[in-house]
Design a protein around this motif. Structure first.
Motif: not given
Length: 769
Positions: A166-189
């Motif tokens: 899945f793509p990552i939104a600009p400026g949301t990089e950094g931290g753990t993968a879980a941290d990055v996931h929490a900043r995205q416009h989508y949520r894996l459920v």
């Protein structure tokens, strides 16, 4: 610009990476020999890697390089035009493929930028705060336990969950993968959470719905089609699943404006048995499931259905009759809506109650569910079906007074075009397809040949009067509609259905065979076994030799059928022990004494099967409408549901075959006497007198001035006594000499059924002038 004309017949070719435009060009001479007028191609757009069907096309829309690209299409078009053949392509406006998110630039951009994406309006996304994931886009790809620990950032900078990237939104990089996931416009459920952020094709998460109601989306998805039209590369389109769209009528009107009045438009519209095609639609007609149902039903013996109902109840404990199917369909729809479409139902309720904040949301949800479960059509927002919706709502109100207020709210909210109207229609269609064709039709087995897309297993028979009345109306209202007999989506091919339907003519012998199978094999489940046995009988080789290849196909089919049924095993909760038992049972059935017993019955009904398979084909070829021949069905075919029916076709087979010969004869007559088949041609029943009158299927085609073609064939041929056939006289149009185009025999005024069918199961007569 070409002038639209009445097609003589279409021929459907399934394109994919191993059968592209060049391969299609290589079989054009065969199609010309058959008498085809239009080549009818499966989707030709760029599709997901390895796609075998093309319905998972990827943006930006373009002719697929894997098929030969635009140059390959031009070469195919040129070769077809040289041979006088037109070209129809299958287009897919309702959805696009998102199995590999990153391969779909529009969907990837949506996930990367959320509501601010340039493509946010392209997809039907639920960004509301109460969507279950705080306004983000729910993607149901995680295991049921919800464990996100497998998340990682891959080398390309994407968020990855196993094989899903899945793509990552600009400026949301950094931290753990879980941290990055929490900043995205989508949520894996979790896959079974009931949450999904976008409208799908039915329940296929890998196909995301598109908002064709938005002019920008329409333009973006149809620019390539306009280019094909401007370049004169196609003569028409087949529209896949228009009922999935927000407003099919508006879409088709816009498409007609693009296509023009001189080209063909066919729609894959599934009609209920009592549902007319909306007369205001600017199309030639449907792709023909409705006519397939009518032809199939004509050859099912009513007396046999009574005995098959008793046999079904004895084996399964249920009758499988009309009353049972009505109740089971209603319950399946309610269950499917609750389990598979909770997100869609929530959005529907929100749309219905938007103008009335005081409305009871729970009651509205229940009212919508009852409507969807009771309407009996894919969608009821066509003008001719609005009275149906109102009448059904009134009936439900009488049966469930507690829902009267909520139903009144739904009826008022859907009185004019808008979100409530379209969301009810879209949800109804998806629930209907998933509940009926993809579920219920695998959960009963009174006569499985009637359990077909667009079929009517509740009432699988049709009288001669009803058949001729239907055809008379079809010739008047929809003379250019397709007549399908097999398609890439049929559950069973035409010849398989023809043989299974013969069980209604030999119910006693069938019952004896069933008893033998139940005594001599380890039936893993009564309903599953009875369902599968009919299909096995339908594809059984006439020489009795079951090859390893066929046995493997049967095992694969059984696995799919049982998982679709969802009674003993499912796609998501596989019962390996049960499936292994089914595999073992198929081996038992296809070997030894039981196999010999099946061969004996197949051989016994073989003459009737061949006669009626040809009779069915003749009715499709020479009845009202445009016959559509699915690849390979000019020979005997033994296909089951896809992907079995998309196997490679051997186009090099001999044309010295009774079915091929009938196709060439019938299409030759259509070519020689086009006025008898194009609008405004006529269809008139030929009456008969005698002991075999109920067996006679006979009619003429022609103009208002005179009939010029007559067709005589028969049904229920297993019990057709030769002496009764000879004593049954068919009255031909008077004062005309009629010549059989194959035998050369000439008749005046009358001919008996035995004489007419002496040389061929189908007599095709022409006015001898």
């Amino acid at each position: 610009m070409s002038v639209r004309e009445s097609p003589r017949a279409t021929y459907r070719l399934q394109l994919h990476g191993d059968f592209g435009f060049a391969d299609a060009a290589a079989v054009l001479d065969h199609l010309v020999d058959l008498g085809i007028s239009h080549v009818y191609l499966s989707p030709i757009g760029t599709a997901s890697a390895g796609s075998t069907h093309g319905y998972d096309w990827l943006p930006p829309p373009a002719v697929a390089p894997a098929l030969g690209g635009i140059d390959g299409l031009r070469e195919l078009r040129s070769a077809a035009k040289e041979r006088g053949l037109g070209l129809i392509i299958d287009i897919v406006p309702n959805h696009t493929g998102v199995a590999d998110v990153l391969a779909n630039p529009w969907f990837a951009d949506l996930l990367r930028h959320g509501p601010r994406s340039a493509y946010a309006a392209y997809f039907d996304v639920d960004f509301s705060d109460d969507n279950g994931v705080d306004g983000k886009i729910a993607l149901p790809v995680v295991a049921a336990d919800g464990d996100l620990s497998p998340l990682r950032i891959d080398d390309d900078g994407n968020l990855r969950y196993y094989d899903h990237a899945f793509p990552i939104a600009p400026g949301t990089e950094g931290g753990t993968a879980a941290d990055v996931h929490a900043r995205q416009h989508y949520r894996l459920v979790p896959w079974d959470s009931g949450l999904i952020g976008y409208r799908r094709f039915f329940t296929v998460n890998e196909l995301a719905g598109l908002r064709q109601e938005d002019p920008q989306v329409y333009d973006a998805t149809h620019a390539w089609l306009r280019e094909l039209l401007a370049a004169e590369l196609i003569d028409g389109v087949r529209v896949d699943h228009p009922d999935g769209l927000w407003d099919p009528q508006a879409y088709l009107q816009r498409l007609r404006a693009d296509v023009g009045e001189d080209r063909l438009i066919y729609i894959e519209k599934i009609l209920a048995p009592d549902e007319p095609l909306e007369p205001t639609l600017p199309v030639e007609g449907t792709t023909g499931y409705d006519q397939m149902r009518v032809i199939d039903a004509l050859f099912v013996a009513p007396s046999g259905i009574v005995q098959l109902t008793e046999l079904h109840e004895r084996i399964t404990g249920e009758t499988g009759d009309a009353r049972w199917i009505e109740a089971a369909e209603h319950q399946r729809k309610l269950t499917t809506l609750r389990d598979a479409f909770p997100t869609e139902l929530r959005r529907l309720v929100r749309a219905v109650t938007r103008s009335d904040p005081s409305a009871d949301a729970d009651a509205t949800a229940q009212a919508c569910a009852e409507l969807i479960a009771t309407l009996g059509v894919y969608r009821a927002d066509y003008p001719s079906l609005r009275p149906r919706l109102v009448a059904v709502a009134e009936r439900i109100s009488r049966e469930h007074p507690s829902l009267a207020t909520a139903l009144d709210t739904v009826v008022r909210a859907t009185a004019s075009p808008g979100a409530a109207t379209s969301r009810l229609a879209q949800t109804c269609g998806a629930v209907t397809a998933k509940s009926v064709e993809d579920s219920l039709f695998y959960r009963t087995a009174r006569l499985v040949s009637a359990q077909e897309v667009g079929g009517d297993p509740a009432n699988p028979t049709l009288s001669l009067n009803a058949f001729h009345e239907h055809n008379t109306g079809r010739a008047r209202l929809w003379p250019l509609a397709m007549t399908g007999t097999s398609t890439h989506d049929t559950k069973r091919g035409e010849d398989v259905r023809a043989r299974i339907a013969l069980l209604s003519q030999v119910p006693e012998r069938w019952a004896l065979l069933v008893e033998r199978v139940w005594q001599d094999t380890d039936v893993p489940d009564d309903l599953s076994g009875y369902f599968l046995l009919q299909n096995i009988f339908g594809v059984w080789p006439t020489d009795g030799t079951v090859t390893d290849e066929l046995r493997t196909r049967l095992v694969d089919y059984a696995r799919k059928a049982n998982r679709e049924a969802g009674l003993r095993t499912t796609w998501t909760d596989v019962d390996e022990q049960f499936e292994a038992a089914v595999d073992t049972w198929i081996v038992q059935v296809t070997t030894g004494p039981v196999a010999a017993a099946i061969t004996e019955l197949v051989e016994r009904v073989r003459p009737a099967w061949e006669q009626e398979a040809l009779a069915r084909k003749a009715l499709a070829l020479l009845g009202p409408g445009v016959p559509d021949i699915y690849q390979g069905t000019e020979w005997w075919e033994d296909s089951l549901v896809d992907p079995d029916n998309r196997r490679p076709v051997d186009f090099g087979r001999s044309l010295d075959h009774p079915k091929t010969e009938l196709v060439r004869t019938a299409l030759g007559v259509r070519a020689d006497r086009p006025e008898a088949f194009r609008a405004p041609s006529t269809y008139t029943r030929l009456h008969s007198d005698g002991p075999a009158s109920d067996h006679v299927v006979a009619f003429t085609r022609g103009t208002a001035e005179a009939a010029s073609v007559a067709v005589i064939t028969a049904r229920f041929t297993h019990s057709l006594d030769p002496s009764a056939a000879e004593a049954t006289v068919i009255r031909l149009p008077a004062g005309v000499r009629w010549r059989d185009v194959r035998s050369g025999a000439v008749y005046d005024d009358t001919v008996d059924l035995g004489t007419a069918r002496r040389d061929n199961p189908v007599a095709v007569l022409v006015r001898d002038e």
